[in-house]
Design a protein around this motif. Structure first.
Motif, PDB file in Angstrom:
ATOM      1  N   ARG A 146       0.791  -1.235   0.000  1.00 54.01           N
ATOM      2  CA  ARG A 146       0.000   0.000   0.000  1.00 54.01           C
ATOM      3  C   ARG A 146       0.825   1.288   0.000  1.00 54.01           C
ATOM      4  N   TYR A 147       1.925   1.258  -0.745  1.00 51.91           N
ATOM      5  CA  TYR A 147       2.667   2.508  -0.939  1.00 51.91           C
ATOM      6  C   TYR A 147       1.865   3.433  -1.849  1.00 51.91           C
ATOM      7  N   LYS A 148       2.064   4.748  -1.660  1.00 48.86           N
ATOM      8  CA  LYS A 148       1.295   5.740  -2.415  1.00 48.86           C
ATOM      9  C   LYS A 148       2.238   6.708  -3.146  1.00 48.86           C
ATOM     10  N   THR A 149       1.718   7.401  -4.114  1.00 46.90           N
ATOM     11  CA  THR A 149       2.491   8.422  -4.830  1.00 46.90           C
ATOM     12  C   THR A 149       3.120   9.379  -3.806  1.00 46.90           C
ATOM     13  N   GLY A 150       4.406   9.658  -4.000  1.00 44.64           N
ATOM     14  CA  GLY A 150       5.115  10.529  -3.056  1.00 44.64           C
ATOM     15  C   GLY A 150       5.920   9.747  -2.023  1.00 44.64           C
ATOM     16  N   ASP A 151       5.573   8.472  -1.795  1.00 43.85           N
ATOM     17  CA  ASP A 151       6.327   7.649  -0.834  1.00 43.85           C
ATOM     18  C   ASP A 151       7.719   7.310  -1.394  1.00 43.85           C
ATOM     19  N   THR A 152       8.637   7.051  -0.470  1.00 44.74           N
ATOM     20  CA  THR A 152       9.988   6.648  -0.863  1.00 44.74           C
ATOM     21  C   THR A 152      10.159   5.151  -0.630  1.00 44.74           C
ATOM     22  N   ILE A 153      10.670   4.460  -1.627  1.00 45.40           N
ATOM     23  CA  ILE A 153      10.986   3.027  -1.481  1.00 45.40           C
ATOM     24  C   ILE A 153      12.414   2.788  -1.954  1.00 45.40           C
ATOM     25  N   GLN A 154      12.877   1.565  -1.758  1.00 46.01           N
ATOM     26  CA  GLN A 154      14.216   1.224  -2.232  1.00 46.01           C
ATOM     27  C   GLN A 154      14.128   0.180  -3.338  1.00 46.01           C
ATOM     28  N   VAL A 155      14.890   0.406  -4.378  1.00 43.60           N
ATOM     29  CA  VAL A 155      14.898  -0.489  -5.537  1.00 43.60           C
ATOM     30  C   VAL A 155      16.334  -0.944  -5.766  1.00 43.60           C
ATOM     31  N   GLN A 156      16.523  -2.264  -5.957  1.00 43.10           N
ATOM     32  CA  GLN A 156      17.878  -2.719  -6.313  1.00 43.10           C
ATOM     33  C   GLN A 156      17.865  -3.224  -7.747  1.00 43.10           C
ATOM     34  N   ASP A 157      19.032  -3.169  -8.366  1.00 44.63           N
ATOM     35  CA  ASP A 157      19.109  -3.609  -9.764  1.00 44.63           C
ATOM     36  C   ASP A 157      19.874  -4.917  -9.930  1.00 44.63           C
ATOM     37  N   GLY A 158      20.302  -5.523  -8.832  1.00 43.82           N
ATOM     38  CA  GLY A 158      21.025  -6.786  -8.939  1.00 43.82           C
ATOM     39  C   GLY A 158      22.388  -6.615  -9.604  1.00 43.82           C
ATOM     40  N   ARG A 159      22.809  -5.356  -9.742  1.00 45.03           N
ATOM     41  CA  ARG A 159      24.121  -5.067 -10.341  1.00 45.03           C
ATOM     42  C   ARG A 159      24.939  -4.192  -9.404  1.00 45.03           C
ATOM     43  N   GLY A 160      24.621  -4.268  -8.129  1.00 44.66           N
ATOM     44  CA  GLY A 160      25.405  -3.558  -7.123  1.00 44.66           C
ATOM     45  C   GLY A 160      24.767  -2.281  -6.596  1.00 44.66           C
ATOM     46  N   ASN A 161      23.720  -1.774  -7.287  1.00 48.01           N
ATOM     47  CA  ASN A 161      23.103  -0.509  -6.881  1.00 48.01           C
ATOM     48  C   ASN A 161      21.842  -0.699  -6.040  1.00 48.01           C
ATOM     49  N   ILE A 162      21.715   0.167  -5.038  1.00 54.02           N
ATOM     50  CA  ILE A 162      20.413   0.328  -4.383  1.00 54.02           C
ATOM     51  C   ILE A 162      20.013   1.785  -4.565  1.00 54.02           C
ATOM     52  N   PHE A 163      18.826   1.980  -5.138  1.00 51.95           N
ATOM     53  CA  PHE A 163      18.309   3.315  -5.406  1.00 51.95           C
ATOM     54  C   PHE A 163      17.229   3.654  -4.386  1.00 51.95           C
ATOM     55  N   SER A 164      17.340   4.846  -3.808  1.00 47.99           N
ATOM     56  CA  SER A 164      16.193   5.374  -3.072  1.00 47.99           C
ATOM     57  C   SER A 164      15.363   6.112  -4.110  1.00 47.99           C
ATOM     58  N   VAL A 165      14.093   5.747  -4.229  1.00 47.68           N
ATOM     59  CA  VAL A 165      13.266   6.352  -5.275  1.00 47.68           C
ATOM     60  C   VAL A 165      11.953   6.873  -4.682  1.00 47.68           C
ATOM     61  N   ARG A 166      11.415   7.884  -5.323  1.00 48.38           N
ATOM     62  CA  ARG A 166      10.126   8.441  -4.898  1.00 48.38           C
ATOM     63  C   ARG A 166       9.074   8.040  -5.934  1.00 48.38           C
TER      64      ARG A 166
END
Lengths: 233, 233
Positions: free
Chosen positions: A29-49
């Motif tokens: 139940r995340y909503k527009t404007g919330d921050t989550i974390q996304v990984q790409d399996g290539r070493g990066n973790i992105f904080s994204v809105r």
């Protein structure tokens, strides 16, 4: 916090696929404007809105990126898939948890399985990567012939595991830290002597995985763990 | 050649139980006068001659006995059983293949499973012992409380594994060859700090199983394999 997966963020793909979107929006139940974390399996973790909290295609913008170097060693396990699919899936899950960079499936003379679909195994690997908080998604290769794999791999520390070698050297003794390893694990009926000979001609060394007689999938896990242990000093 | 199981041969029990008898007589079609091999899971393999090839109670006489000493180390894994029974069964199968002398199931504060039946697990262990050609049947203990297990075990090399210890020492570094080991593996929610404290007061040492975050059953297998590797030099 949940970690979502999108392998192409660095290539400008700024949304989650359908399954991940559903999990993010419908289940968590995340909503527009919330921050989550996304990984790409290539070493990066992105904080994204989240910019569009759509449950089929959840879009985001990247706020911050954190990169982790890959380990200074490379573990590639080549294994003859077992007849029973559960055992291969379990092998994939466990080696990803313990730490593996590449898995190849080999079709051998004594293989019990000549066809293998990768999509379920890819999902197992992804789930295990998330579960164990690894940053790198291992590469899973389609089933190839023993000869093709043996001649085409690029790793420098090449091993073939076998129960009944005379005077075998243990993998733990033979391998050094920081290597680029490839270990081959045979089917239940084992490698043929021709296959072993072919591997030796192509620069592989014979190794033992200890005195116990292990099933194929157990041998694969034991080999993978041994190489991790050598490097995890 | 098939290896049948009768733990009480040395105590004069000279027949196979119903399941083993059926396998011997009905499936493999052995007849009175044939010679088979029976192991007792206590180090002995008996060559026996069938005196009554009955498919429910196959009787025999012992012709010859071959004894193998137990290994010069002892591995006891205490583990909090997972919610999913498959995962415990895998753990039992794999540790028996790799080599384990005793398994205890622990009921912890954060345990997801408070009840556990041993009979299926005993069958898994038996099958794995035969498969891997081990001579000793591991001891499987009923679920006990963390405090009871921690205070009652008799092993001298006692370890408690935990992911988040500060400056942990790896099990591979801490344990020496030839030990009498007991390693405790916590539930998915981990040991509580009270449990860790209680173990330390009872002579356990904190150890790490590497930098990966492992599921309970994987941690158990990794600990067991690490101890085997130390001894399989």
């Amino acid at each position: 916090m949940s970690l979502f997966y999108q392998p192409e963020v660095s290539n400008g793909v700024l949304f989650l696929d359908e399954e991940e979107s559903r999990h993010c929006i419908k289940v968590l139940r995340y909503k527009t404007g919330d921050t989550i974390q996304v990984q790409d399996g290539r070493g990066n973790i992105f904080s994204v809105r989240l910019t569009s909290a759509h449950q089929k295609k959840c879009e985001f913008e990247v706020i911050d990126t954190e990169f982790q170097q890959p380990p200074p060693y490379y573990i590639h396990v080549g294994i003859a898939p077992t007849k029973n699919l559960d055992r291969i899936e379990w092998f994939v899950e466990k080696t990803v948890e313990i730490g593996v960079q590449e898995i190849s499936f080999i079709s051998c003379k004594n293989s019990e399985r000549k066809v293998l679909k990768l999509d379920r195994l890819e999902r197992k690997a992804l789930s295990a990567m998330k579960q164990s908080q690894h940053r790198y998604m291992p590469k899973l290769n389609e089933l190839r012939s023993f000869n093709e794999l043996t001649t085409k791999i690029t790793e420098t520390d090449k091993y073939i595991a076998h129960v009944d070698f005379d005077n075998p050297v243990g993998l733990a003794r033979s391998a050094k830290a920081g290597g680029k390893y490839c270990v081959l694990i045979g089917p239940e009926g084992d490698f043929t002597s021709e296959e072993v000979e072919y591997a030796l001609q192509n620069g592989f060394k014979k190794v033992s995985l200890g005195s116990s007689r292990l099933r194929t999938e157990t041998a694969g896990i034991v080999a993978c763990h041994t190489l991790n242990l050598i490097n995890d000093a």
